[in-house]
Write an enzyme that holds these catalytic residues in place. Sequence first.
Site, PDB file in Angstrom:
ATOM      1  N   ASP A   1      -3.953  -6.053  -1.443  1.00 43.64           N
ATOM      2  CA  ASP A   1      -4.266  -4.680  -1.822  1.00 43.64           C
ATOM      3  C   ASP A   1      -5.313  -4.076  -0.880  1.00 43.64           C
ATOM      4  OD1 ASP A   1      -3.872  -2.501  -3.395  1.00 43.64           O
ATOM      5  OD2 ASP A   1      -4.488  -3.458  -5.252  1.00 43.64           O
TER       6      ASP A   1
ATOM      7  N   ASN B   1       7.063   0.520  -5.808  1.00 44.75           N
ATOM      8  CA  ASN B   1       6.586   1.179  -4.585  1.00 44.75           C
ATOM      9  C   ASN B   1       7.556   2.193  -4.002  1.00 44.75           C
ATOM     10  OD1 ASN B   1       4.760  -1.719  -3.324  1.00 44.75           O
ATOM     11  ND2 ASN B   1       4.064  -0.004  -4.581  1.00 44.75           N
TER      12      ASN B   1
END
Length: 427
Positions: A24, A72
């Site tokens: 991340d 995503n």
Amino acid sequence: MSKKTTSLFPKGTKVPDHIAIIPDGNRRWARARGLHTLQGHKKGFEAAVKVSRAARDFGVHTVTLWGFSTENWDRTKEEINYLMRLYAKLIDDYLKEAKKDNVKIVHLGRKDRLPQSLLKKINYAEETTKDNSKYIMNIAIDYGGQDDIIRATQGMIRDGVTAEKVDKKLFEKYLDTKNQPYPYIDLIIRTSGEQRTSGFLLWQSAYSEMYWENDHFPDFTAEKLKAAILDYSRRRRRFGGNDAEEHLRFNPEMVAKLEVAWWRLRKIPEGTRFRDYALKHLIEQYGFSKDIAKKAAKYLLTAFLEQDNGRNWVKAIREVRKFYKLLRDELKLAFEPSLVASLEVKMWRDLEGKDEVRSAGEAEETAKELYAEVYRISLLQAAKAAHLRVMANIERNLAERGFGEQHWVRAEDYLQRFYRALKERVA
């Protein structure tokens, strides 16, 4: 594990078989530097290759990287297209290395929504490396933990599996990690300060240890991976059962009282009472026999005298190392005496003259590492005990400088709380 690997960690370190990384913070890393977010992804991909290589050097068999989740697809078309090109380049660049290092490449996730150009490269990489067996690199693209379970269930239905035949072993044969030697994740690392798993490998993470890294993924290095592995190694994994390790059985109030008693006498170089208090303390805290306690007390007292007389830190470390070797052998603990001795003496030095918490931050960090290493707990679990130990030492410093009896009382109170916290964590 190779000789190269064993030299990288203290003796007794438990290296996880399977590490999964949620990388991340690529976009945040870029924004913080005034760069386009796509540059963050590029740096993240470079970090992924380096970290995967380091994991193999450390002896980790399976590494799983989550590159793109089933959610995503909500990102911009520009970003998605760029990521898909990066994945294709990653596979091209990594394939040669995978062949050389005997790495099997496995794609986790859906294949029906990926661009044909990328899918072709994935299929080629999987086919080319399918017989490699030394390591596994799982690349999770268009992957979601719930989706993995749903697809596994659909697969069983399509195969006509009856309800009576469904069990854990059969179900695992339909998951994306099927036929892998270590499908279950030992350690999940998430970067960028986020503290959630976002459904990553839901089935396979049933007993995973979690490690939260504050830095964004482009800044995640081999050294940070090493720190995560060391932290993992200190944890005591019970898998729902009983703890097989030795418990600490001392009375926190008694141990604290004895320790303060010989703290107050430590300015007497060779006093009999000094040795007696040390002896009682070691017997109470560690359950040593009298003969073993005599040896242990001798090592510690010699180290303390070196601390007080001339600051011979090298000799102090040598004596503390003897003490910890004795402790390790008697209690069957799994730490490296040289490392622990260095941390112990460093803590003494960090605490010298400290009379307030603000100036003792380095000492507290050292104390966390010390207790985590000795008692095989995580740095997070060691934090409370480390803070209380530092507070006790600050009160002791104030008392020794003549600021009043109340500081000895507070020192003993902090020590009691320290020993209770330690016992609660380890027992």
